[in-house]
Design a protein around this motif. Structure first.
Motif, PDB file in Angstrom:
ATOM      1  N   GLN A  26       0.807  -1.274   0.101  1.00 31.32           N
ATOM      2  CA  GLN A  26       0.032  -0.049  -0.017  1.00 31.32           C
ATOM      3  C   GLN A  26       1.014   1.176  -0.055  1.00 31.32           C
ATOM      4  O   GLN A  26       0.647   2.275  -0.724  1.00 31.32           O
ATOM      5  CB  GLN A  26      -1.000   0.006   1.221  1.00 31.32           C
ATOM      6  CG  GLN A  26      -1.824   1.414   1.379  1.00 31.32           C
ATOM      7  CD  GLN A  26      -2.850   1.271   2.505  1.00 31.32           C
ATOM      8  OE1 GLN A  26      -3.143   0.302   2.943  1.00 31.32           O
ATOM      9  NE2 GLN A  26      -2.818   2.584   2.859  1.00 31.32           N
ATOM     10  N   VAL A  27       1.922   1.119   0.924  1.00 32.55           N
ATOM     11  CA  VAL A  27       2.702   2.478   0.940  1.00 32.55           C
ATOM     12  C   VAL A  27       3.518   2.756  -0.571  1.00 32.55           C
ATOM     13  O   VAL A  27       3.752   3.654  -0.943  1.00 32.55           O
ATOM     14  CB  VAL A  27       3.939   2.167   2.058  1.00 32.55           C
ATOM     15  CG1 VAL A  27       4.866   3.068   1.921  1.00 32.55           C
ATOM     16  CG2 VAL A  27       3.389   2.048   3.504  1.00 32.55           C
ATOM     17  N   PHE A  33       5.567   3.150  -6.793  1.00 29.16           N
ATOM     18  CA  PHE A  33       6.518   2.262  -6.737  1.00 29.16           C
ATOM     19  C   PHE A  33       6.094   0.711  -7.380  1.00 29.16           C
ATOM     20  O   PHE A  33       5.045   0.599  -6.830  1.00 29.16           O
ATOM     21  CB  PHE A  33       7.411   2.478  -5.599  1.00 29.16           C
ATOM     22  CG  PHE A  33       8.169   3.629  -5.191  1.00 29.16           C
ATOM     23  CD1 PHE A  33       8.575   4.458  -6.325  1.00 29.16           C
ATOM     24  CD2 PHE A  33       8.299   4.010  -3.689  1.00 29.16           C
ATOM     25  CE1 PHE A  33       9.250   5.490  -5.766  1.00 29.16           C
ATOM     26  CE2 PHE A  33       8.829   5.189  -3.286  1.00 29.16           C
ATOM     27  CZ  PHE A  33       9.437   6.009  -4.392  1.00 29.16           C
ATOM     28  N   PRO A  34       7.022   0.158  -7.770  1.00 30.96           N
ATOM     29  CA  PRO A  34       6.551  -1.359  -7.861  1.00 30.96           C
ATOM     30  C   PRO A  34       6.356  -2.135  -6.488  1.00 30.96           C
ATOM     31  O   PRO A  34       7.096  -1.852  -5.729  1.00 30.96           O
ATOM     32  CB  PRO A  34       7.757  -1.890  -8.510  1.00 30.96           C
ATOM     33  CG  PRO A  34       8.655  -0.843  -9.229  1.00 30.96           C
ATOM     34  CD  PRO A  34       8.416   0.382  -8.345  1.00 30.96           C
ATOM     35  N   THR A  35       5.366  -3.092  -6.623  1.00 31.57           N
ATOM     36  CA  THR A  35       5.221  -3.774  -5.349  1.00 31.57           C
ATOM     37  C   THR A  35       5.934  -5.166  -5.526  1.00 31.57           C
ATOM     38  O   THR A  35       6.503  -5.398  -6.432  1.00 31.57           O
ATOM     39  CB  THR A  35       3.428  -4.071  -5.068  1.00 31.57           C
ATOM     40  OG1 THR A  35       3.376  -4.680  -6.032  1.00 31.57           O
ATOM     41  CG2 THR A  35       2.903  -2.673  -4.965  1.00 31.57           C
ATOM     42  N   LEU A  59      15.795   1.032  -5.925  1.00 34.85           N
ATOM     43  CA  LEU A  59      17.327   1.140  -5.636  1.00 34.85           C
ATOM     44  C   LEU A  59      17.460   2.673  -5.598  1.00 34.85           C
ATOM     45  O   LEU A  59      18.239   3.110  -4.657  1.00 34.85           O
ATOM     46  CB  LEU A  59      18.137   0.573  -6.532  1.00 34.85           C
ATOM     47  CG  LEU A  59      18.253  -1.083  -6.287  1.00 34.85           C
ATOM     48  CD1 LEU A  59      19.251  -1.639  -7.419  1.00 34.85           C
ATOM     49  CD2 LEU A  59      18.953  -1.341  -4.971  1.00 34.85           C
ATOM     50  N   GLU A  60      16.990   3.347  -6.824  1.00 37.48           N
ATOM     51  CA  GLU A  60      17.042   4.952  -6.708  1.00 37.48           C
ATOM     52  C   GLU A  60      16.643   5.837  -5.743  1.00 37.48           C
ATOM     53  O   GLU A  60      16.530   6.817  -5.641  1.00 37.48           O
ATOM     54  CB  GLU A  60      16.900   5.184  -8.072  1.00 37.48           C
ATOM     55  CG  GLU A  60      15.294   5.232  -8.721  1.00 37.48           C
ATOM     56  CD  GLU A  60      15.284   3.739  -9.011  1.00 37.48           C
ATOM     57  OE1 GLU A  60      14.001   3.779  -9.701  1.00 37.48           O
ATOM     58  OE2 GLU A  60      15.753   2.712  -8.761  1.00 37.48           O
ATOM     59  N   ASN A  70       9.003   6.889   4.103  1.00 33.74           N
ATOM     60  CA  ASN A  70       8.256   5.616   3.912  1.00 33.74           C
ATOM     61  C   ASN A  70       8.272   4.513   5.059  1.00 33.74           C
ATOM     62  O   ASN A  70       7.260   3.951   5.303  1.00 33.74           O
ATOM     63  CB  ASN A  70       8.856   4.802   2.707  1.00 33.74           C
ATOM     64  CG  ASN A  70       8.531   5.418   1.517  1.00 33.74           C
ATOM     65  OD1 ASN A  70       7.176   5.576   1.053  1.00 33.74           O
ATOM     66  ND2 ASN A  70       9.427   6.340   0.839  1.00 33.74           N
ATOM     67  N   PHE A  71       8.901   4.627   5.938  1.00 37.69           N
ATOM     68  CA  PHE A  71       9.148   3.895   7.201  1.00 37.69           C
ATOM     69  C   PHE A  71       7.787   4.531   8.135  1.00 37.69           C
ATOM     70  O   PHE A  71       7.344   3.793   8.570  1.00 37.69           O
ATOM     71  CB  PHE A  71      10.404   4.019   8.091  1.00 37.69           C
ATOM     72  CG  PHE A  71      10.430   3.524   9.469  1.00 37.69           C
ATOM     73  CD1 PHE A  71      10.255   2.182   9.797  1.00 37.69           C
ATOM     74  CD2 PHE A  71      10.389   4.507  10.476  1.00 37.69           C
ATOM     75  CE1 PHE A  71      10.472   1.746  10.964  1.00 37.69           C
ATOM     76  CE2 PHE A  71      10.241   3.790  11.840  1.00 37.69           C
ATOM     77  CZ  PHE A  71      10.381   2.579  11.976  1.00 37.69           C
TER      78      PHE A  71
END
Length: 217
Positions: A26-27, A33-35, A59-60, A70-71
């Motif tokens: 979900q984040v 971003f890809p899951t 990675l980028e 994101n944490f």
């Protein structure tokens, strides 16, 4: 003689991978971003949510600011969803019943944040008397540092040599070794036998009740 058992939580007592993965996905989706699939997340867990977040990001996008942002979001989402699909593995109830009936003391030590660990344990393990429950945070370093495991042994009043530490990962086996406890690896969790043995597993369990036939009569 074994007088007590300390269990890891995720991948050992509780199958939590879907709630962890769904929350992180979900984040990621919120950021376009890809899951990742559940199998991939099994390789990401074990060293805390911050490390999982870092591994999940492209990675980028793994600079400190992005990881922190994101944490924080992952902690919010997962706190709301940590017991949606999470459940005890088959056979765990029988094992905990058998240990309790024999007077074997039981505790839990997880690399999941302490507040989340307490929340999951309160729901899933309410039927059993637990001596001590500890997650990551505060002045307790994450496994495989032995500080938390040693603290629990003191709270239980049992010497480490009379305790088993049971987990599903190399981190757990190293924790047991570093703490002077018998290292027991389980095959129903998130990692494989090779990782467990490489990191010092002294006993391998294919199913929960194997513990009773192997050690405790």
């Amino acid at each position: 003689m074994i007088k007590g058992v300390i269990f890891d939580l995720d991948g050992t007592l509780a199958n939590s991978i879907e709630d962890i993965a769904d929350s992180m996905n979900q984040v990621l989706e919120e950021n376009n971003f890809p899951t990742h699939d559940y199998a991939t997340y099994k390789t990401f867990v074990g060293r805390g949510i911050r490390t999982l977040v870092e591994k999940s990001l492209p990675l980028e996008n793994r600079d400190a600011k992005e990881i922190e942002k994101n944490f924080d979001r992952m902690m919010q989402v997962y706190d709301e969803n940590c017991i949606v699909k999470t459940c005890l593995y088959p056979g765990i109830k029988d094992l905990l019943d058998a240990l309790s009936e024999r007077g074997i003391k039981i505790s839990v030590f997880s690399n999941k944040a302490n507040a989340l660990t307490q929340k999951v344990v309160k729901v899933l393990l309410a039927d059993w008397k637990l001596e001590y429950v500890l997650g990551a945070g505060g002045d307790i370093p994450r496994k495989p540092d032995p500080k938390g495991a040693i603290l629990i042994s003191e709270k239980m009043g049992i010497d480490p040599s009379e305790l088993m530490y049971i987990g599903d990962s190399g981190v757990d086996m190293a924790t047991a070794q570093n703490s002077g406890m018998h290292a027991v690896g389980v095959l129903w969790g998130f990692r494989d036998m090779e990782e467990l043995l490489t990191n010092g597993a002294q006993t391998i369990l294919e199913k929960p009740m194997d513990l009773m036939s192997s050690f405790i009569r």
